[in-house]
Design a protein around this motif. Structure first.
Motif, PDB file in Angstrom:
ATOM      1  N   ASP A 178       0.864  -1.191   0.000  1.00 24.51           N
ATOM      2  CA  ASP A 178       0.000   0.000   0.000  1.00 24.51           C
ATOM      3  C   ASP A 178       0.895   1.234   0.000  1.00 24.51           C
ATOM      4  O   ASP A 178       1.028   1.929   1.011  1.00 24.51           O
ATOM      5  CB  ASP A 178      -0.915  -0.030   1.227  1.00 24.51           C
ATOM      6  CG  ASP A 178      -1.927   1.112   1.228  1.00 24.51           C
ATOM      7  OD1 ASP A 178      -2.029   1.823   0.209  1.00 24.51           O
ATOM      8  OD2 ASP A 178      -2.607   1.299   2.254  1.00 24.51           O
ATOM      9  N   TYR A 184      -8.419   0.965   2.062  1.00 23.07           N
ATOM     10  CA  TYR A 184      -9.280   0.705   3.201  1.00 23.07           C
ATOM     11  C   TYR A 184      -9.355  -0.810   3.419  1.00 23.07           C
ATOM     12  O   TYR A 184      -9.073  -1.590   2.498  1.00 23.07           O
ATOM     13  CB  TYR A 184     -10.677   1.274   2.955  1.00 23.07           C
ATOM     14  CG  TYR A 184     -10.708   2.784   2.915  1.00 23.07           C
ATOM     15  CD1 TYR A 184     -10.860   3.525   4.089  1.00 23.07           C
ATOM     16  CD2 TYR A 184     -10.573   3.470   1.704  1.00 23.07           C
ATOM     17  CE1 TYR A 184     -10.876   4.916   4.060  1.00 23.07           C
ATOM     18  CE2 TYR A 184     -10.603   4.860   1.670  1.00 23.07           C
ATOM     19  CZ  TYR A 184     -10.746   5.576   2.851  1.00 23.07           C
ATOM     20  OH  TYR A 184     -10.752   6.950   2.823  1.00 23.07           O
ATOM     21  N   PRO A 185      -9.735  -1.254   4.631  1.00 27.30           N
ATOM     22  CA  PRO A 185      -9.778  -2.700   4.886  1.00 27.30           C
ATOM     23  C   PRO A 185     -10.584  -3.503   3.879  1.00 27.30           C
ATOM     24  O   PRO A 185     -10.194  -4.617   3.516  1.00 27.30           O
ATOM     25  CB  PRO A 185     -10.379  -2.772   6.302  1.00 27.30           C
ATOM     26  CG  PRO A 185      -9.896  -1.521   6.963  1.00 27.30           C
ATOM     27  CD  PRO A 185      -9.950  -0.472   5.873  1.00 27.30           C
ATOM     28  N   ILE A 188      -8.375  -4.098   1.010  1.00 26.28           N
ATOM     29  CA  ILE A 188      -7.334  -5.060   1.379  1.00 26.28           C
ATOM     30  C   ILE A 188      -7.904  -6.474   1.372  1.00 26.28           C
ATOM     31  O   ILE A 188      -7.236  -7.429   0.941  1.00 26.28           O
ATOM     32  CB  ILE A 188      -6.749  -4.715   2.763  1.00 26.28           C
ATOM     33  CG1 ILE A 188      -5.935  -3.407   2.692  1.00 26.28           C
ATOM     34  CG2 ILE A 188      -5.879  -5.859   3.293  1.00 26.28           C
ATOM     35  CD1 ILE A 188      -4.688  -3.474   1.824  1.00 26.28           C
ATOM     36  N   ALA A 210       2.123  -2.039   4.705  1.00 25.71           N
ATOM     37  CA  ALA A 210       1.119  -0.978   4.775  1.00 25.71           C
ATOM     38  C   ALA A 210       1.717   0.340   5.243  1.00 25.71           C
ATOM     39  O   ALA A 210       2.610   0.357   6.100  1.00 25.71           O
ATOM     40  CB  ALA A 210      -0.004  -1.392   5.722  1.00 25.71           C
ATOM     41  N   LEU A 216      -4.546   3.591   9.035  1.00 21.79           N
ATOM     42  CA  LEU A 216      -5.114   2.275   8.762  1.00 21.79           C
ATOM     43  C   LEU A 216      -4.057   1.191   8.544  1.00 21.79           C
ATOM     44  O   LEU A 216      -4.408   0.057   8.201  1.00 21.79           O
ATOM     45  CB  LEU A 216      -6.040   2.344   7.535  1.00 21.79           C
ATOM     46  CG  LEU A 216      -7.361   3.085   7.741  1.00 21.79           C
ATOM     47  CD1 LEU A 216      -8.101   3.230   6.420  1.00 21.79           C
ATOM     48  CD2 LEU A 216      -8.240   2.362   8.759  1.00 21.79           C
ATOM     49  N   ASN A 220      -5.276  -2.532   8.352  1.00 23.20           N
ATOM     50  CA  ASN A 220      -5.131  -3.230   7.070  1.00 23.20           C
ATOM     51  C   ASN A 220      -4.245  -4.469   7.209  1.00 23.20           C
ATOM     52  O   ASN A 220      -4.475  -5.485   6.537  1.00 23.20           O
ATOM     53  CB  ASN A 220      -4.568  -2.280   6.015  1.00 23.20           C
ATOM     54  CG  ASN A 220      -5.610  -1.288   5.523  1.00 23.20           C
ATOM     55  OD1 ASN A 220      -6.814  -1.528   5.632  1.00 23.20           O
ATOM     56  ND2 ASN A 220      -5.155  -0.178   4.973  1.00 23.20           N
ATOM     57  N   GLU A 223      -6.401  -7.075   8.803  1.00 23.92           N
ATOM     58  CA  GLU A 223      -7.357  -7.576   7.813  1.00 23.92           C
ATOM     59  C   GLU A 223      -6.684  -8.579   6.880  1.00 23.92           C
ATOM     60  O   GLU A 223      -7.242  -9.657   6.594  1.00 23.92           O
ATOM     61  CB  GLU A 223      -7.926  -6.413   6.998  1.00 23.92           C
ATOM     62  CG  GLU A 223      -9.011  -6.801   6.011  1.00 23.92           C
ATOM     63  CD  GLU A 223     -10.346  -7.112   6.654  1.00 23.92           C
ATOM     64  OE1 GLU A 223     -11.263  -7.543   5.934  1.00 23.92           O
ATOM     65  OE2 GLU A 223     -10.480  -6.934   7.894  1.00 23.92           O
TER      66      GLU A 223
END
Length: 322
Positions: A178, A184-185, A188, A210, A216, A220, A223
């Motif tokens: 990223d 955003y999750p 992901i 990330a 995030l 992330n 996630e």
């Protein structure tokens, strides 16, 4: 539909915590870390049970200036050994190669090096050169990853084709990167499904790197690991380019594997990070948030932070006008 892998109480043996503090943090100070800092950081990672430590980049001095950049931008064998000796530990040592800044022929055979893994940072248009370096590194005995950068700017079909090509190479791990801290999750989640589907069909694992532009990076990372990502990149206190990365202390506090120890990380933060925060600027801020929301490279935000420009509305207007 992708399914969760384990639960919040599960210890997954495939998880590898990957420290990038010196490499990503080096982008903040042109890799001018002292030996004391790097040595303490290495010892912290060992004590904390970290699986891999990325000690810097192995860019070539024939391409980049040794006057401008510190030793951890080049990671010469003698410099690494000055810190880790023969690395008689369970933790593996990694370096990152930037396509266009390394010379393949300068890569030592693995049996002559204390480095275990070569990580390759590449943009989509550089994939042929990245695969060439992967094959050379594997032929010389290294583990490898490919980190495909700026994927938030790519088209879906294009990314699928690239992943299929990369997965057919000798690479061990393919990374969701990223780069702009813009995912955003939910995104992901979908990327994890895409990467895993292709990677597992070819016997590969995936990782996540990330950035924290929108606060995030940790979310992330969680996630991605929840749905099967194995390699998880972190830095101590999020030290890294721009808004920084997923903080190590957050992740190992979340993971239930007793091999990971938080106390050594807290000690390092007390002794090294708190003083460093008075010298270097990194971490979440409004300019980084705005570049993340607009899916733009953080260079404009980095400039604003350097100039201590807090005219956030003008900054936002300029971004929207570009």
């Amino acid at each position: 539909m992708i399914e969760r892998k384990g639960s919040i109480l599960t210890v997954r043996e495939d998880i590898k915590v990957f420290d990038c503090t010196i490499r990503d943090g080096g982008l903040v100070n042109n890799f001018h870390f002292t030996d004391d800092f790097v040595k303490a950081q290495y010892e912290t990672c060992v004590a904390a049970g970290i699986d891999y430590m990325e000690i810097g980049k192995n860019n070539s001095p024939s391409i980049m200036s040794e006057e401008e950049f510190g030793p951890w931008n080049f990671c010469k064998e003698e410099d690494i050994r000055r810190i880790v000796g023969n690395n008689d530990t369970n933790m593996k040592i990694a370096v990152m190669s930037d396509i266009g800044r390394t010379v393949n022929e300068e890569l030592l055979p693995a049996e002559e090096s204390v480095v275990d893994m070569i990580r390759i940072a590449t943009y989509i248009h550089q994939i042929p050169a990245a695969i060439e370096l992967v094959e050379e590194a594997h032929a010389k005995g290294y583990e490898t990853t490919i980190n495909i950068m700026a994927i938030s700017k790519s088209f879906d079909d294009e990314l699928t084709e690239v992943l299929e090509t990369v997965a057919k190479s000798s690479v061990d791990v393919i990374y969701i990167a990223d780069s702009f801290g813009s995912f955003y999750p939910e995104q992901i989640n979908k990327l994890t499904e895409k990467y895993l589907t292709i990677a597992q069909a070819h016997g590969k694992q995936i990782g996540i790197h990330a950035h924290n532009n929108m606060q995030l990076a940790y979310a992330n990372t969680i996630e991605a690991l929840t749905y099967g990502t194995s390699f998880l990149d972190v830095t101590i206190s999020g030290l890294g380019r721009g808004a920084g990365n997923c903080p190590m202390e957050l992740l190992i506090g979340f993971l239930k594997n007793p091999k990971y120890k938080l106390m050594p990380v807290l000690k390092f933060i007390e002794e090294f990070i708190i003083p460093l925060e008075k010298e270097l600027d990194w971490g979440y801020s409004i300019p980084y948030m705005l570049t993340g929301q607009l899916n733009e490279h953080p260079r404009a935000a980095m400039k604003a932070r350097d100039e201590k420009d807090t005219n956030y509305r003008d900054f936002y207007r300029n971004l929207l006008a570009e």
